[in-house]
Design a protein around this motif. Structure first.
Motif, mmCIF file in Angstrom:
data_model
loop_
_atom_site.group_PDB
_atom_site.id
_atom_site.type_symbol
_atom_site.label_atom_id
_atom_site.label_comp_id
_atom_site.label_asym_id
_atom_site.label_seq_id
_atom_site.Cartn_x
_atom_site.Cartn_y
_atom_site.Cartn_z
ATOM 1 N N GLY A 121 18.393 11.093 -10.329
ATOM 2 C CA GLY A 121 17.501 12.161 -9.860
ATOM 3 C C GLY A 121 16.266 11.612 -9.180
ATOM 4 O O GLY A 121 15.351 12.348 -8.824
ATOM 5 N N ARG A 122 16.241 10.296 -8.951
ATOM 6 C CA ARG A 122 15.062 9.703 -8.293
ATOM 7 C C ARG A 122 15.050 10.095 -6.809
ATOM 8 O O ARG A 122 16.095 10.106 -6.144
ATOM 9 N N GLU A 123 13.856 10.392 -6.304
ATOM 10 C CA GLU A 123 13.732 10.784 -4.893
ATOM 11 C C GLU A 123 13.743 9.542 -4.004
ATOM 12 O O GLU A 123 12.906 8.663 -4.138
ATOM 13 N N MET A 124 14.719 9.485 -3.118
ATOM 14 C CA MET A 124 14.856 8.371 -2.171
ATOM 15 C C MET A 124 14.851 8.942 -0.753
ATOM 16 O O MET A 124 14.798 10.169 -0.574
ATOM 17 N N LEU A 125 14.917 8.041 0.235
ATOM 18 C CA LEU A 125 14.971 8.520 1.628
ATOM 19 C C LEU A 125 15.616 7.446 2.492
ATOM 20 O O LEU A 125 15.625 6.265 2.137
ATOM 21 N N PHE A 126 16.162 7.873 3.631
ATOM 22 C CA PHE A 126 16.735 6.902 4.578
ATOM 23 C C PHE A 126 15.617 6.560 5.562
ATOM 24 O O PHE A 126 15.092 7.439 6.232
ATOM 25 N N THR A 127 15.275 5.279 5.657
ATOM 26 C CA THR A 127 14.079 4.865 6.376
ATOM 27 C C THR A 127 14.026 5.336 7.834
ATOM 28 O O THR A 127 14.918 5.045 8.629
ATOM 29 N N PRO A 128 12.958 6.108 8.194
ATOM 30 C CA PRO A 128 12.735 6.421 9.613
ATOM 31 C C PRO A 128 11.867 5.354 10.275
ATOM 32 O O PRO A 128 11.837 5.232 11.492
ATOM 33 N N THR A 129 11.154 4.590 9.441
ATOM 34 C CA THR A 129 10.267 3.513 9.857
ATOM 35 C C THR A 129 9.826 2.825 8.558
ATOM 36 O O THR A 129 10.220 3.276 7.489
ATOM 37 N N ALA A 130 9.075 1.726 8.621
ATOM 38 C CA ALA A 130 8.916 0.959 7.372
ATOM 39 C C ALA A 130 7.509 0.420 7.126
ATOM 40 O O ALA A 130 7.345 -0.627 6.483
ATOM 41 N N GLU A 131 6.480 1.154 7.584
ATOM 42 C CA GLU A 131 5.106 0.655 7.364
ATOM 43 C C GLU A 131 4.815 0.465 5.874
ATOM 44 O O GLU A 131 4.266 -0.544 5.453
ATOM 45 N N GLU A 132 5.199 1.469 5.065
ATOM 46 C CA GLU A 132 4.871 1.394 3.633
ATOM 47 C C GLU A 132 5.602 0.234 2.960
ATOM 48 O O GLU A 132 5.013 -0.548 2.202
ATOM 49 N N MET A 318 -2.860 1.533 0.402
ATOM 50 C CA MET A 318 -1.973 0.829 -0.536
ATOM 51 C C MET A 318 -2.613 -0.428 -1.114
ATOM 52 O O MET A 318 -1.932 -1.243 -1.753
ATOM 53 N N GLY A 319 -3.893 -0.655 -0.871
ATOM 54 C CA GLY A 319 -4.603 -1.783 -1.472
ATOM 55 C C GLY A 319 -4.070 -3.133 -1.040
ATOM 56 O O GLY A 319 -3.893 -4.047 -1.855
ATOM 57 N N ALA A 320 -3.810 -3.262 0.265
ATOM 58 C CA ALA A 320 -3.368 -4.593 0.762
ATOM 59 C C ALA A 320 -4.627 -5.332 1.214
ATOM 60 O O ALA A 320 -5.102 -5.188 2.337
ATOM 61 N N MET A 321 -5.192 -6.128 0.267
ATOM 62 C CA MET A 321 -6.469 -6.791 0.518
ATOM 63 C C MET A 321 -6.256 -8.299 0.566
ATOM 64 O O MET A 321 -5.311 -8.809 -0.040
ATOM 65 N N VAL A 322 -7.142 -9.000 1.282
ATOM 66 C CA VAL A 322 -7.156 -10.462 1.207
ATOM 67 C C VAL A 322 -8.597 -10.911 0.966
ATOM 68 O O VAL A 322 -9.541 -10.217 1.382
#
Ligand SMILES: Nc1ncnc2c1ncn2[C@@H]1O[C@H](COS(=O)(=O)NC(=O)[C@@H](N)CS)[C@@H](O)[C@H]1O
Length: 459
Positions: A121-132, A318-322
């Motif tokens: 029952g997990r919500e999935m998706l077919f990728t339209p693009t992949a930034e996340e 998404m907290g992508a820090m350096v």
């Protein structure tokens, strides 16, 4: 943990595929009649040449001839991305909704997103693009400015539930895309990555025999405010475009460029985008009227790629820090950059065909030369064809030898439709005179010459 060294392969290491083929062993379901459902020439010819078969609306099976061209385009895209110092990865086609919730795009993306539930029952998706997804990979492994700049890309199938899929692979629902993502410490570095992609795209499209013009565009669901689309002028193009005709004189050619040289890449951006060229989404009539009347063009174009700079839109969310090396932590500046790999087959055919069929540019043709035996079963003709087949293969070229016991007319029609750049016709009269006929598909020019000269001419 060593820093992620950015390897810039000089010679690209993609193997050149050379596989010759005999028509009698191939699977080439050429259609006799014109498919009614096709509205534009590229869709019609891809069906007639047995390159694709529709599986369902906007979704295609890639048959051998189409798949071979798709892989040639893919190889060129990989080579030019490697040359630019971008690194290939492969992300899954099925993604969890969770990451899209973090970025806030799960609901925003709308009906184009194919949403799937798994057995739990997990919500999935077919990728339209992949930034996340790519930002999640980055944030898990990269924490220091020392590991920048970094550009990761993939060539992967996408799904967008287009409300009106049409024109064959031009607007499909499942389609093949190169999507690249840059991660940089500053906006300035990210804009250099933007320019690196522009340069790599200009080179890529020219290698495919296309002139794709960078035009200011609208960013849409991807986001950001700096974006250019690359458009191939074609009456059947879906985009309406407005441009200064001088822009069609520009060519990148085989000039050398150091992709790490910010000024050099910026100069290319200016050279190719300083003249007026916009899609209808960003068109500015007042600005356009400053272009001298004789140079003002309105046309239609096929969008074969798009590049974006969207700053910290995803890294903030998404907290992508350096760490910035000065005691602080900063979100990385990003952009994403797409090439419509499967759409390009349609764009190339729209740009290069005649009333007999496709005319493939040398860089992407599925086979380099067609060998046409006018009388299969005739000893002398068969021997001459086998010799040509073996010699072209030994030379690393890919011949398609029509060895079928078919009438010549059908063989000529098939060769013209599938669009190989060269055809060698072997017949009993010619063999008696020690010659074969060499025909150039693009010009129709046919010349008789000894087989040895034919091989030399085509190499
Ligand atoms: N329905 C479709 N069928 C075939 N090709 C498509 C379709 N939608 C988009 N493309 C191709 O994919 C390219 C990139 O798509 S895009 O939406 O502009 N950009 C992105 O998705 C960004 N994430 C780039 S990584 C487009 O320029 C176009 O050539």
């Amino acid at each position: 943990r060593g820093s992620l060294v950015q390897i810039k392969p000089d010679a690209t290491d993609f193997p050149k595929k050379a596989n010759p083929m005999r028509m009698s062993r191939y699977f080439l379901p050429v259609l006799k009649e014109t498919p009614r459902e096709a509205q534009i020439v590229s869709h019609r010819y891809m069906l007639q040449a047995g390159m694709i078969k529709q599986a369902s609306a906007g979704i295609y099976s890639w048959l051998p001839l189409g798949f071979k061209v798709l892989r040639k385009i893919e190889d060129i895209v990989h080579e030019e991305q490697a040359r630019a110092g971008h690194i290939a990865i492969q992300m899954p086609t099925i993604q969890s909704a969770d990451l899209w919730r973090e970025s806030g795009r799960y609901d925003a993306y709308g009906d184009e997103m194919l949403r799937i539930k798994d057995r739990g029952g997990r919500e999935m998706l077919f990728t339209p693009t992949a930034e996340e997804l790519v930002t999640d990979i980055f944030r898990a492994h990269v924490t220091s400015y020392k590991d920048l700049p970094l550009t990761l890309y993939q060539i992967q199938w996408k799904f967008r539930d287009e409300v009106r899929p049409r024109f064959g692979v031009m607007r499909g629902r499942e389609f093949y895309m190169k999507d690249g993502y840059n991660f940089d410490l500053t906006k300035e570095d990210a804009l250099h990555a933007y320019n690196r992609h522009l340069v790599s795209y200009l080179r890529t499209y020219e290698r495919l025999g296309l002139q794709a013009i960078p035009m200011r565009a609208d960013s849409g669901p991807i986001g950001g405010d700096d974006t250019h689309e690359f458009l191939v002028l074609a009456e059947t193009g879906e985009s309406e475009v407005f441009y200064d005709s001088e822009i069609t004189d520009l060519k990148f050619g085989d000039r050398e460029i150091d992709y790490d040289d910010k000024a050099a890449c910026q100069a290319v951006l200016e050279e190719f985008t300083s003249r007026y060229a916009r899609t209808d989404e960003t068109h500015d009539e007042a600005l356009f009227n400053e272009v001298p009347e004789t140079r003002r063009k309105v046309a239609r174009g096929i969008e074969v790629g798009q590049i974006f700079y969207f700053g910290t839109k995803y890294s903030d969310a998404m907290g992508a820090m350096v760490d910035d090396g000065k005691g602080g932590k900063v979100p990385v500046h990003m952009g994403s950059h797409g090439i419509g790999v499967s759409r390009l087959l349609g764009a190339i055919i729209e740009a290069s065909h005649d009333d007999k069929g496709i005319i493939w540019p040398e860089g992407v043709t599925p086979f380099h030369v067609g060998i046409l035996n006018m009388r299969s079963g005739d000893e002398a003709c068969d021997a001459a064809c086998e010799d040509l087949y073996a010699k072209f293969t030994a030379a690393g070229l890919e011949p398609l030898y029509d060895d079928r016991d078919e009438r010549a007319g059908a063989k000529f029609g098939t060769m013209d439709m599938i669009g190989l750049p060269w055809r060698i016709t072997v017949g009993p009269r010619g063999i008696k005179n020690g010659v074969v006929e060499v025909t150039c598909r693009r010009t129709g020019e046919a010349v008789e010459m000894p087989a040895a000269d034919a091989i030399a001419k085509i190499q």
